[in-house]
Design an enzyme around this catalytic site. Structure first.
Site, PDB file in Angstrom:
ATOM      1  N   SER A 187       0.843  -1.199   0.000  1.00 41.16           N
ATOM      2  CA  SER A 187       0.000   0.000   0.000  1.00 41.16           C
ATOM      3  C   SER A 187       0.873   1.242   0.000  1.00 41.16           C
ATOM      4  CB  SER A 187      -0.897   0.011   1.238  1.00 41.16           C
ATOM      5  OG  SER A 187      -1.540   1.260   1.395  1.00 41.16           O
ATOM      6  N   TYR A 200      -2.083  -0.444  10.406  1.00 41.97           N
ATOM      7  CA  TYR A 200      -2.204  -0.900   9.020  1.00 41.97           C
ATOM      8  C   TYR A 200      -1.005  -0.453   8.183  1.00 41.97           C
ATOM      9  CZ  TYR A 200      -4.188  -1.292   4.280  1.00 41.97           C
ATOM     10  OH  TYR A 200      -4.403  -1.593   2.947  1.00 41.97           O
TER      11      TYR A 200
END
Length: 296
Positions: A187, A200
């Protein structure tokens, strides 16, 4: 039926989206507008003919699109998902089978290393071999302040997002041949950080480092390891846990002014899975950022 190429960008959903959350863990069937995953413009050319792939989190979002695109290229697909995501997994399997390829559902939790070993065994028992592992399962939760981040939540995110990748990779290595491929989903948050996704984004940074390290570890075995690191993608992950205002404007800050659709991300996974395209590439993190040209 001819596809109107001139309409492809016009038909991409853009913010504002409906300002509403969907129930956790986030089912694609509950999301409006529905994510685009079928790749109507995409024409397969047999790049993955006869291959077998396991895709964790393959029930929805990016994982669903990857399953469909792999099927378009000739692969059979094992979809790993949480038991409560069975409805989404069934829709994904139907889409794969409609393309003439095999699909199976393997419900369970990648936090459990024994389940990961059994998932690999199930795929191999079904088709006799394994060629591709896509580590894609993930969880996240937005928080405003570090004080709001519960220790158990922090640990659960790490166990899903990075421990699960390790468990699946370790189980798959015994079956992957020379020319096999492991593809991890990273990501942009793992490169640039995220104020409201502390755990995250930390796991995504770990995934990027894991990708490069595992690539070096497996290079002599001729197993390639790469990573796709997108910006915002319209999947159930955010609408299942973010606040309604953020959901309504999700992806608006990109230069494209919208999030990616899963079908726009899936070709990168095909690229890394196919030795015809990427036989000399391992240890790479490929960013797909909707017009942004820097990361990190």
């Amino acid at each position: 039926m001819q596809y109107d190429h001139s309409q492809s960008e016009v038909n991409r959903p853009s913010p504002p989206f409906p300002a509403k959350k969907i129930p956790k863990p986030g089912l694609e069937k509950d999301l409006e507008p529905r994510p685009q995953y079928q790749g109507m413009e995409y024409r397969g050319s047999g790049k993955l003919e006869g291959k077998v792939a396991i895709i964790t989190g393959g029930d929805s979002g990016i994982g669903r699109a990857v399953a469909v695109f792999f099927a378009k290229e000739g692969a059979d697909v094992a979809i790993v998902h949480l038991p409560e995501e069975a409805d989404d997994a069934e829709e994904t399997m139907q889409a794969v089978r409609a393309l003439g390829r095999g699909a199976i559902s393997i419900p369970g939790d990648v936090c459990d290393p024994e389940f990961c070993r059994e998932a690999v065994k199930t795929a191999v028992k079904t088709w006799g071999h394994l060629d591709i592992l896509v580590n894609n399962a993930a969880r996240q939760k937005h928080i405003k302040n570090i004080e709001d981040l519960d220790e158990k939540e922090f640990e659960h995110t790490f166990r899903t997002n990075i421990f699960g990748y390790f468990y699946m990779a370790k189980a798959a290595i015994a079956e992957l041949p020379e020319g096999g491929s492991i593809i991890n989903t990273g990501s942009i948050t793992g490169l640039e950080g995220s104020a409201e996704l502390l755990d995250y984004s930390a796991t995504k940074g770990a995934i990027h480092a894991f990708t490069k390290s595992l690539a070096k570890n497996l290079v002599k075995r001729k197993i390639r390891v790469n990573c796709v690191a997108p910006g915002p993608v319209w999947t159930p992950l955010n609408p299942a846990e973010n606040n309604p205002e953020a959901i309504a404007h999700f992806g608006e800050s990109t230069p494209y002014g919208r999030p990616a659709q899963p079908e726009e991300i899936a070709p990168a996974f095909v690229f890394f899975a196919s030795s015809l395209d990427s036989s000399y590439i391992t240890g790479e993190v490929l960013c797909l950022l909707g017009g942004d040209t820097t990361a990190g």
